[in-house]
Write a protein that holds these residues in place. Structure first.
Motif, short mmCIF file in Angstrom:
data_model
loop_
_atom_site.label_atom_id
_atom_site.label_comp_id
_atom_site.label_asym_id
_atom_site.label_seq_id
_atom_site.Cartn_x
_atom_site.Cartn_y
_atom_site.Cartn_z
N LYS A 41 0.80 -1.13 -0.08
CA LYS A 41 0.17 0.16 0.00
C LYS A 41 0.75 1.12 -0.05
CE LYS A 41 -4.21 -1.75 2.13
NZ LYS A 41 -5.14 -1.48 3.03
N ARG A 46 -3.44 3.53 -1.09
CA ARG A 46 -3.97 2.88 -2.40
C ARG A 46 -2.99 1.48 -2.62
NH1 ARG A 46 -5.43 6.90 -7.14
NH2 ARG A 46 -6.35 8.43 -5.74
N THR A 47 -3.81 0.58 -3.23
CA THR A 47 -3.24 -0.93 -3.22
C THR A 47 -2.55 -0.96 -4.49
OG1 THR A 47 -5.20 -1.78 -4.23
CG2 THR A 47 -4.89 -1.80 -1.65
N ASP A 50 -5.16 -0.98 -7.22
CA ASP A 50 -5.50 0.49 -7.76
C ASP A 50 -4.52 1.02 -8.74
OD1 ASP A 50 -7.62 0.54 -5.77
OD2 ASP A 50 -6.32 1.23 -4.12
N TRP A 51 -3.23 0.65 -8.47
CA TRP A 51 -2.17 0.91 -9.31
C TRP A 51 -2.30 0.31 -10.65
CZ3 TRP A 51 1.86 -2.17 -11.32
CH2 TRP A 51 2.54 -1.48 -12.07
#
Length: 99
Positions: A41, A46-47, A50-51
């Motif tokens: 994270k 954001r994980t 997400d990236w």
């Protein structure tokens, strides 16, 4: 950006962001990244999922074309923020922008 060919497994990352949402192969990749590295994270929370959802992998012809594109992008951003009034004003900048 890279000059190397993209593995067929990762090819959905090369498609335009607006055209891949909901596509089965792309969604499977996002899920795969999310599951494989659950604990990764950013400071903002954001994980990796997400990236990977926002990732766009571009392939350039060679390093020189990638360098020229990145330089032009940076010059345009700087000019848009008022930090660079005339990108063609400096010989070094003009040379970098024309590559």
């Amino acid at each position: 950006m890279t000059t190397r060919a993209v593995s067929s497994k990762l090819a959905p990352f090369t498609r335009e962001r607006g055209r891949r949402d909901g596509e089965a192969a792309f969604e499977a990749l996002v899920v795969s990244f999310s599951k494989k590295y659950k604990d990764v994270k950013s400071k903002s929370g954001r994980t990796l999922g997400d990236w990977s959802r926002h990732l766009r992998w571009e392939v350039g012809a060679d390093e020189r074309s990638i360098h020229a594109r990145n330089t032009r992008t940076l010059l345009m951003l700087a000019q848009g923020r008022g930090t660079l009034r005339n990108p063609r004003g400096s010989p070094k900048i003009a040379k970098a922008a024309s590559r």
